[in-house]
Design an enzyme around this catalytic site. Structure first.
Site, mmCIF file in Angstrom:
data_model
loop_
_atom_site.group_PDB
_atom_site.id
_atom_site.type_symbol
_atom_site.label_atom_id
_atom_site.label_comp_id
_atom_site.label_asym_id
_atom_site.label_seq_id
_atom_site.Cartn_x
_atom_site.Cartn_y
_atom_site.Cartn_z
ATOM 1 N N SER A 97 0.903 -1.190 0.014
ATOM 2 C CA SER A 97 0.070 0.163 0.058
ATOM 3 C C SER A 97 1.089 1.304 -0.011
ATOM 4 C CB SER A 97 -0.756 0.110 1.115
ATOM 5 O OG SER A 97 0.048 0.229 2.417
ATOM 6 N N ASP A 131 -0.782 -1.360 -4.068
ATOM 7 C CA ASP A 131 -2.102 -1.729 -3.636
ATOM 8 C C ASP A 131 -2.833 -0.301 -3.540
ATOM 9 O OD1 ASP A 131 -4.579 -3.179 -2.528
ATOM 10 O OD2 ASP A 131 -3.705 -3.315 -0.625
ATOM 11 N N HIS A 132 -4.052 -0.028 -4.016
ATOM 12 C CA HIS A 132 -4.919 1.353 -3.702
ATOM 13 C C HIS A 132 -3.925 2.560 -3.987
ATOM 14 C CE1 HIS A 132 -8.317 -0.565 -1.947
ATOM 15 N NE2 HIS A 132 -7.453 -1.233 -1.191
ATOM 16 N N GLU A 167 -11.057 0.236 -9.739
ATOM 17 C CA GLU A 167 -12.190 -0.371 -8.889
ATOM 18 C C GLU A 167 -13.435 0.664 -8.958
ATOM 19 O OE1 GLU A 167 -11.115 -0.492 -4.558
ATOM 20 O OE2 GLU A 167 -13.257 0.331 -3.946
ATOM 21 N N GLY A 198 -10.124 -4.312 7.077
ATOM 22 C CA GLY A 198 -9.903 -4.296 8.542
ATOM 23 C C GLY A 198 -10.595 -5.505 8.905
ATOM 24 N N ASP A 255 -4.975 -9.042 4.227
ATOM 25 C CA ASP A 255 -3.993 -8.334 4.845
ATOM 26 C C ASP A 255 -4.275 -8.369 6.277
ATOM 27 O OD1 ASP A 255 -1.963 -6.768 5.996
ATOM 28 O OD2 ASP A 255 -2.859 -4.997 5.236
ATOM 29 N N THR A 256 -5.546 -8.451 6.875
ATOM 30 C CA THR A 256 -5.837 -8.413 8.164
ATOM 31 C C THR A 256 -5.609 -9.607 8.842
ATOM 32 O OG1 THR A 256 -7.427 -6.648 7.888
ATOM 33 C CG2 THR A 256 -7.902 -8.124 9.661
ATOM 34 N N SER A 264 -11.055 -9.201 1.973
ATOM 35 C CA SER A 264 -11.114 -10.906 1.756
ATOM 36 C C SER A 264 -10.632 -11.505 2.903
ATOM 37 C CB SER A 264 -10.629 -11.416 0.468
ATOM 38 O OG SER A 264 -11.385 -10.973 -0.494
ATOM 39 N N SER A 265 -10.309 -10.862 4.016
ATOM 40 C CA SER A 265 -9.692 -11.389 5.270
ATOM 41 C C SER A 265 -10.791 -12.394 5.893
ATOM 42 C CB SER A 265 -8.980 -10.715 6.405
ATOM 43 O OG SER A 265 -7.638 -10.452 6.163
#
Ligand code: G3H
Ligand code: 13P
Ligand code: ZN
Length: 349
Positions: free
Chosen positions: A50, A83-84, A142, A190, A268-269, A225-226
């Protein structure tokens, strides 16, 4: 193996009918954890940073670590992805460093918080696509807005606030020529995605299916997608953490997405939780320890375990040796001569 085009990785995933995890990194141990998992499961992999990660680690440190990972793991195809990205300049700087893929998240304005207009999104994404494709670099766009906030990035709110409109997704893909498209189908960034145990209807699968039918060549991306597993939450809390009760996206829902055109799955989370739990455990059980290796090693191992499990669950395991990398210069030619075009789209509805 040199870093590979993310487009190639995703095209191969589409052929094989599997998904590829895109795991966020900020430091050496996280990169090592991913590579250990990729090696063990023989998986191609997307590593992503990120803006916050690039700032934290400093661009050159992080990029050299990725190059080391590629050099040390010649049998593993690795795509390095921004990312982003919040602006053309962010994406351009990643491309200049050698990233083989960028996300232009034009769903938000440059502040990374305020939802942008459709026209603004198309304009900035198209500009990034022109610049990136000329250099053989993949672009993810996106459309629709994810919920939640991570490190100041995100619109906040629930994942159901700005679900992607399939008609807009089609128009967006047509006008921008993105290789991959992140869509909002109810996930958020998150740990706090759902306040009660989600059932089979947490994700807007009908929206996903409608978009995939009309954009069969554009790889779909699931952010947020965590799965936020209870066992990882419990370890954090057992050793002094204070996580509130929460639920993530069930793996079966992600697998359903993969059966319907999702090729890139952002996680990530779950890794953050695994690392934090492992470090807390060492601190709590052996407070006399102060050598960072005493807690970074179990932390790295805990992340490796999560990543390896996801690689198996997403289906990428076993596919590392299926193909040889196409040189980025060749990929650039493919964009130029139209052979890599995602157009024409399947006729609208
Ligand atoms: O998009 C969200 C990822 O989890 C990265 O988060 O911006 O805090 O590094 P970050
Ligand atoms: P999670 O917060 O669910 O891991 O999502 C990560 C992500 O989408 C990174 O872009
Ligand atoms: Zn994301």
């Amino acid at each position: 193996m040199p870093l590979v085009s993310m487009r190639q990785l995703l095209d191969e995933a589409a052929k094989g009918g599997y998904g590829v995890g895109a795991f966020n990194v900020n430091d050496m141990e996280q990169i090592q954890a991913i590579m250990m998992a990729a090696k063990e499961t023989k998986s191609p992999v997307i590593v992503q940073a990120s803006r916050g990660a690039r700032q934290f680690a400093e661009d050159l440190y992080l990029f050299r670590l990725i190059q080391a990972a590629a050099e040390l793991n010649p049998d593993i195809p690795i795509a390095m992805h921004q990312d982003h990205g919040n602006s053309f300049e962010t994406c351009k700087s990643a491309i200049t460093l050698g990233y083989t893929s960028v996300m232009m998240d034009g769903s938000l304005k440059e502040d990374g918080k305020t939802p942008s207009s459709f026209e603004e999104n198309v304009e900035v994404t198209r500009r990034v696509v022109d610049y990136a494709h000329e250099r053989g670099v993949t672009v993810e766009g996106e459309i629709g807005v994810l919920g939640g906030v991570e490190d100041g990035h995100g619109a906040g709110g629930s994942g159901l606030d700005h679900i992607t409109d399939p008609d807009q997704a089609v128009e967006f893909a047509e006008r921008t020529g993105v290789d991959a498209l992140a869509i909002a189908i109810g996930t958020s960034h998150g740990a706090y995605k759902f306040t009660k145990k989600p059932d089979g209807s947490v994700l807007k699968m009908d929206v996903l299916i409608a978009i995939h039918k009309r954009l069969p060549k554009t790889h779909l991306v699931m952010h947020g997608s965590s799965s936020v597993p209870k066992d990882l939450q419990d370890i954090v809390n057992k050793y002094g953490g204070n996580l509130k009760e929460t639920w993530g996206v069930p793996v079966e829902e992600i697998q359903l997405g993969i059966r319907n055109g999702v090729r890139k799955v952002n996680v990530d989370t779950d890794n953050r939780l695994a690392i934090t739990g492992a470090i807390r455990k060492v601190f709590a059980e052996t407070p006399e320890k102060f050598d960072p290796r005493d807690y970074m090693k179990p932390a790295r191992e805990a992340m490796k375990k999560v990543v390896a499990q996801r690689m198996v669950e997403f289906g990428q395991a076993g596919h590392a040796g299926d193909y040889s990398p196409i040189a980025i210069a060749e990929i650039a030619k493919g964009y130029k001569d139209g052979s890599l075009s995602t157009q024409p789209l399947v006729a609208a509805k």
